[in-house]
Design a protein around this motif. Structure first.
Motif, mmCIF file in Angstrom:
data_model
loop_
_atom_site.group_PDB
_atom_site.id
_atom_site.type_symbol
_atom_site.label_atom_id
_atom_site.label_comp_id
_atom_site.label_asym_id
_atom_site.label_seq_id
_atom_site.Cartn_x
_atom_site.Cartn_y
_atom_site.Cartn_z
ATOM 1 N N CYS A 1 -13.275 0.295 -11.200
ATOM 2 C CA CYS A 1 -12.637 1.025 -10.104
ATOM 3 C C CYS A 1 -13.625 1.149 -8.953
ATOM 4 C CB CYS A 1 -12.219 2.401 -10.602
ATOM 5 S SG CYS A 1 -11.466 3.461 -9.358
ATOM 6 N N GLN A 2 -13.109 1.137 -7.731
ATOM 7 C CA GLN A 2 -13.969 1.344 -6.569
ATOM 8 C C GLN A 2 -14.415 2.806 -6.503
ATOM 9 O OE1 GLN A 2 -12.227 -0.360 -2.904
ATOM 10 N NE2 GLN A 2 -10.894 -1.575 -4.234
ATOM 11 N N PRO A 3 -15.637 3.067 -6.052
ATOM 12 C CA PRO A 3 -16.140 4.449 -6.007
ATOM 13 C C PRO A 3 -15.257 5.401 -5.211
ATOM 14 C CG PRO A 3 -17.924 2.892 -5.650
ATOM 15 C CD PRO A 3 -16.662 2.085 -5.642
ATOM 16 N N ALA A 4 -14.584 4.879 -4.182
ATOM 17 C CA ALA A 4 -13.758 5.753 -3.332
ATOM 18 C C ALA A 4 -12.402 6.078 -3.947
ATOM 19 C CB ALA A 4 -13.570 5.091 -1.965
ATOM 20 N N HIS A 5 -12.064 5.445 -5.084
ATOM 21 C CA HIS A 5 -10.722 5.596 -5.638
ATOM 22 C C HIS A 5 -10.716 6.454 -6.900
ATOM 23 C CE1 HIS A 5 -9.333 1.557 -3.652
ATOM 24 N NE2 HIS A 5 -9.475 2.548 -2.789
ATOM 25 N N ASP A 6 -9.617 7.132 -7.112
ATOM 26 C CA ASP A 6 -9.366 7.857 -8.346
ATOM 27 C C ASP A 6 -8.971 6.827 -9.419
ATOM 28 O OD1 ASP A 6 -8.120 9.230 -10.484
ATOM 29 O OD2 ASP A 6 -7.422 10.831 -9.157
ATOM 30 N N PRO A 7 -9.701 6.774 -10.555
ATOM 31 C CA PRO A 7 -9.379 5.784 -11.593
ATOM 32 C C PRO A 7 -7.926 5.838 -12.057
ATOM 33 C CG PRO A 7 -11.497 6.803 -12.049
ATOM 34 C CD PRO A 7 -10.893 7.570 -10.906
ATOM 35 N N LYS A 8 -7.325 7.028 -12.109
ATOM 36 C CA LYS A 8 -5.930 7.128 -12.520
ATOM 37 C C LYS A 8 -5.010 6.452 -11.512
ATOM 38 C CE LYS A 8 -6.462 11.436 -15.171
ATOM 39 N NZ LYS A 8 -6.050 12.860 -15.295
ATOM 40 N N HIS A 9 -5.321 6.617 -10.239
ATOM 41 C CA HIS A 9 -4.540 5.953 -9.198
ATOM 42 C C HIS A 9 -4.704 4.427 -9.285
ATOM 43 C CE1 HIS A 9 -4.525 9.753 -6.395
ATOM 44 N NE2 HIS A 9 -3.892 9.944 -7.536
ATOM 45 N N THR A 10 -5.947 3.991 -9.496
ATOM 46 C CA THR A 10 -6.205 2.553 -9.589
ATOM 47 C C THR A 10 -5.469 1.944 -10.772
ATOM 48 O OG1 THR A 10 -8.362 2.755 -8.519
ATOM 49 C CG2 THR A 10 -8.006 0.806 -9.871
ATOM 50 N N ILE B 1 0.840 -1.187 0.000
ATOM 51 C CA ILE B 1 0.000 0.000 0.000
ATOM 52 C C ILE B 1 0.877 1.239 0.000
ATOM 53 C CG2 ILE B 1 -2.012 -1.072 1.095
ATOM 54 C CD1 ILE B 1 -1.126 0.119 3.760
ATOM 55 N N VAL B 2 0.353 2.309 -0.587
ATOM 56 C CA VAL B 2 1.065 3.600 -0.627
ATOM 57 C C VAL B 2 0.059 4.700 -0.327
ATOM 58 C CG1 VAL B 2 2.797 2.822 -2.296
ATOM 59 C CG2 VAL B 2 0.664 3.882 -3.103
ATOM 60 N N SER B 3 0.565 5.869 -0.065
ATOM 61 C CA SER B 3 -0.307 7.021 0.169
ATOM 62 C C SER B 3 -1.064 7.358 -1.116
ATOM 63 C CB SER B 3 0.503 8.230 0.617
ATOM 64 O OG SER B 3 1.135 7.974 1.854
ATOM 65 N N ALA B 4 -2.344 7.662 -0.950
ATOM 66 C CA ALA B 4 -3.192 7.982 -2.100
ATOM 67 C C ALA B 4 -3.027 9.448 -2.479
ATOM 68 C CB ALA B 4 -4.644 7.657 -1.777
ATOM 69 N N ASN B 5 -1.777 9.836 -2.757
ATOM 70 C CA ASN B 5 -1.495 11.218 -3.152
ATOM 71 C C ASN B 5 -0.373 11.215 -4.180
ATOM 72 O OD1 ASN B 5 0.902 10.801 -1.694
ATOM 73 N ND2 ASN B 5 0.090 11.765 0.149
ATOM 74 N N SER B 6 0.079 12.387 -4.569
ATOM 75 C CA SER B 6 1.091 12.478 -5.622
ATOM 76 C C SER B 6 2.405 11.800 -5.220
ATOM 77 C CB SER B 6 1.346 13.947 -5.979
ATOM 78 O OG SER B 6 1.772 14.684 -4.832
ATOM 79 N N THR B 7 2.737 11.860 -3.945
ATOM 80 C CA THR B 7 3.968 11.210 -3.488
ATOM 81 C C THR B 7 3.889 9.700 -3.657
ATOM 82 O OG1 THR B 7 4.354 12.981 -1.870
ATOM 83 C CG2 THR B 7 5.521 10.896 -1.525
ATOM 84 N N GLY B 8 2.761 9.129 -3.231
ATOM 85 C CA GLY B 8 2.578 7.687 -3.373
ATOM 86 C C GLY B 8 2.542 7.258 -4.830
ATOM 87 N N MET B 9 1.889 8.047 -5.676
ATOM 88 C CA MET B 9 1.796 7.694 -7.088
ATOM 89 C C MET B 9 3.146 7.815 -7.791
ATOM 90 S SD MET B 9 -1.206 6.586 -7.414
ATOM 91 C CE MET B 9 -1.100 6.074 -5.681
ATOM 92 N N LYS B 10 3.966 8.771 -7.377
ATOM 93 C CA LYS B 10 5.298 8.877 -7.950
ATOM 94 C C LYS B 10 6.133 7.647 -7.604
ATOM 95 C CE LYS B 10 9.411 11.818 -8.107
ATOM 96 N NZ LYS B 10 10.088 13.032 -7.575
ATOM 97 N N GLU B 11 6.004 7.169 -6.375
ATOM 98 C CA GLU B 11 6.712 5.958 -5.957
ATOM 99 C C GLU B 11 6.311 4.779 -6.837
ATOM 100 O OE1 GLU B 11 6.553 2.912 -2.141
ATOM 101 O OE2 GLU B 11 6.211 5.052 -1.786
ATOM 102 N N ILE B 12 5.013 4.663 -7.107
ATOM 103 C CA ILE B 12 4.516 3.564 -7.919
ATOM 104 C C ILE B 12 4.979 3.699 -9.372
ATOM 105 C CG2 ILE B 12 2.419 2.534 -8.899
ATOM 106 C CD1 ILE B 12 2.931 1.674 -6.047
ATOM 107 N N GLU B 13 4.916 4.920 -9.911
ATOM 108 C CA GLU B 13 5.340 5.136 -11.295
ATOM 109 C C GLU B 13 6.810 4.765 -11.485
ATOM 110 O OE1 GLU B 13 4.180 9.257 -11.722
ATOM 111 O OE2 GLU B 13 2.619 8.698 -13.158
#
Length: 440
Positions: A211-220, A170-182
């Motif tokens: 995608c789950q309703p609580a999630h941003d599709p781009k993040h998913t 799991i990662v933070s659901a923000n730009s920092t977490g998404m950068k780590e994943i990218e």
């Protein structure tokens, strides 16, 4: 995460409500001792002596055992993850089911499918029973390998105790977490592009795998891509050497949409091995309520789960699941820690078939898993398989008769007919005493 989809569905499709056993004449002691502790019993208690005897063994931690080696291979592929393997198998139904959003009427809750110490305590049926606990500790990348318990039939590929490895990130659901994943996606993609692997993929998101309703599709999308890249790399690690993968003959992996109550979107992974597609694992983006229950609502991530025996039987060419529990040196001495070694059968002893036919008490039924547990308690791993060969209802009296054929075959020595007769007589006696049946 449980075993992959169709295997999970096959296991749980047979479940029946516990009320069908409520009127069977089953006598229970007031207490049961499990892992050195005494617990009160009640109407839900169905844990058997055979299962209790397996609890301390933890095959996945025994050096040189095939399951230990397979666990080590998986852990070596995720070196930066926390590796867990010693959590107690005793959990509450709330941990095993409710925290993971299982419906109240899910058949897996039934006493015919799961082992209960009492109504408040049970044996975990999957490693996911610890998901909320581990996430709640603050772990963000982890592998958990453990023994899990489900009531099941008796044959060469089913056993009431087996072992799973679950992995999660799991990662933070923000730009920092998404950068780590990218960044991780770029690294993994570069590795796979240079490897001998052919991947048949499906979309990360679709109308049937949303995608789950609580999630941003781009993040998913990013999380699902990281899941796939991570597991494609794991498949390469486990299977490429065994199939002799080359650029001309690459390892073939395919992804299939799936449906699980604890992940969305969800997938199954298959590997083409020795001429056929093998279902390896189930996985997906973690259901948000699970993370909410762990007090990490600001995170999102993925999880996967695989059955060790299922993969080890293929990699080691082990033909019978009972062999994993053998203490015969002819089995154990064949293996070394860290090496996948093809199993060499040391003998095939003759089968000895015995039939058990009986009338059920009027208005009552007997689940096949109850019969199989009784047989295991009497004969243990001497029984290779049990098959229902006749199910008859008398047209006039409406009484129900069942006939099971028991195949007595030891993995380690020849059984005499007298020994098989003695065991079968004990099965008949216990069947009569425990369930008040009338032997035919």
């Amino acid at each position: 995460m449980r075993l992959s989809g169709s295997l999970w569905r096959n296991i749980y499709a047979r479940g029946v409500p516990s009320r069908y056993l409520a009127n069977m004449a089953v006598q229970r002691p007031c207490h049961v001792t499990v892992l050195g502790e005494q617990y009160l019993t009640d109407h839900m208690t169905n844990i058997s002596p055979t299962i209790v005897s397996k609890l301390p063994l933890k095959l996945h931690t025994q050096p040189s055992h095939p399951l230990s080696t397979l666990r080590g291979l998986i852990e070596s592929h995720f070196p930066s993850y926390t590796h867990l393997s010693s959590l107690s198998p005793l959990v509450t139904p709330y941990q095993n089911f409710d925290l993971l959003s299982f419906p109240k009427d899910h058949p897996g809750r039934s006493v015919t499918d799961s082992y209960y110490v009492n109504k408040d305590l049970m044996l975990r049926t999957h490693t996911s029973a610890h998901e909320v606990e581990v996430f709640g500790r603050g772990e963000t990348k982890w592998l958990l390998t453990a023994d899990v318990y489900r009531r099941d039939e008796i044959d060469g590929s089913h056993y009431p105790v087996f072992h799973q490895t679950e992995g999660a990130r799991i990662v933070s659901a923000n730009s920092t977490g998404m950068k780590e994943i990218e960044e991780d996606n770029e690294r993994l993609a570069a590795h796979l592009e240079q490897s001998s692997i052919e991947i048949e993929d499906v979309p990360h998101l679709s109308s049937t795998n949303p995608c789950q309703p609580a999630h941003d599709p781009k993040h998913t999308e990013l999380i699902a891509k990281n899941l796939k890249l991570s597991l494609n790399s794991l498949m390469l690690h486990l299977f490429a050497g065994r199939v002799g993968a080359t650029a001309q003959n690459p390892l073939k992996v395919r992804w299939i949409e799936a449906t699980f109550p604890w992940t969305t979107p969800s997938f199954e992974v298959e590997v083409f091995f020795r001429g056929k597609w093998l279902e390896i694992l189930g996985c997906g983006v973690i259901y948000q309520p699970t993370l909410d229950n762990a007090n990490v609502s600001n995170k999102l991530g993925w999880a996967f789960g695989l059955g060790l025996e299922r993969i080890a039987m293929v990699l080691y060419s082990i033909p019978d699941i009972r062999l994993f529990w053998s203490q015969d040196p002819r089995f154990l001495s064949q293996f070394k820690q860290g090496e996948i070694i093809t199993f060499k059968p040391y003998s095939k002893y003759p089968a000895c078939f015995k039939d058990v036919s009986f009338w059920l008490p009027e208005g009552q039924t007997l689940h096949e898993n109850d019969f199989c547990d009784l047989v295991r308690d009497v004969a243990g791993d001497v029984v290779e398989d049990v098959k229902l060969i006749d199910d008859f209802t008398h047209p006039k009296t409406n009484r129900k008769s069942l006939c099971y054929r028991i195949n007595y075959r030891s993995m380690d020595r020849s059984l005499s007919n007298d020994e098989a007769n003695s065991l079968n007589a004990q099965v008949v006696s216990c069947l009569r005493d425990r369930f008040r049946v009338e032997i035919r």
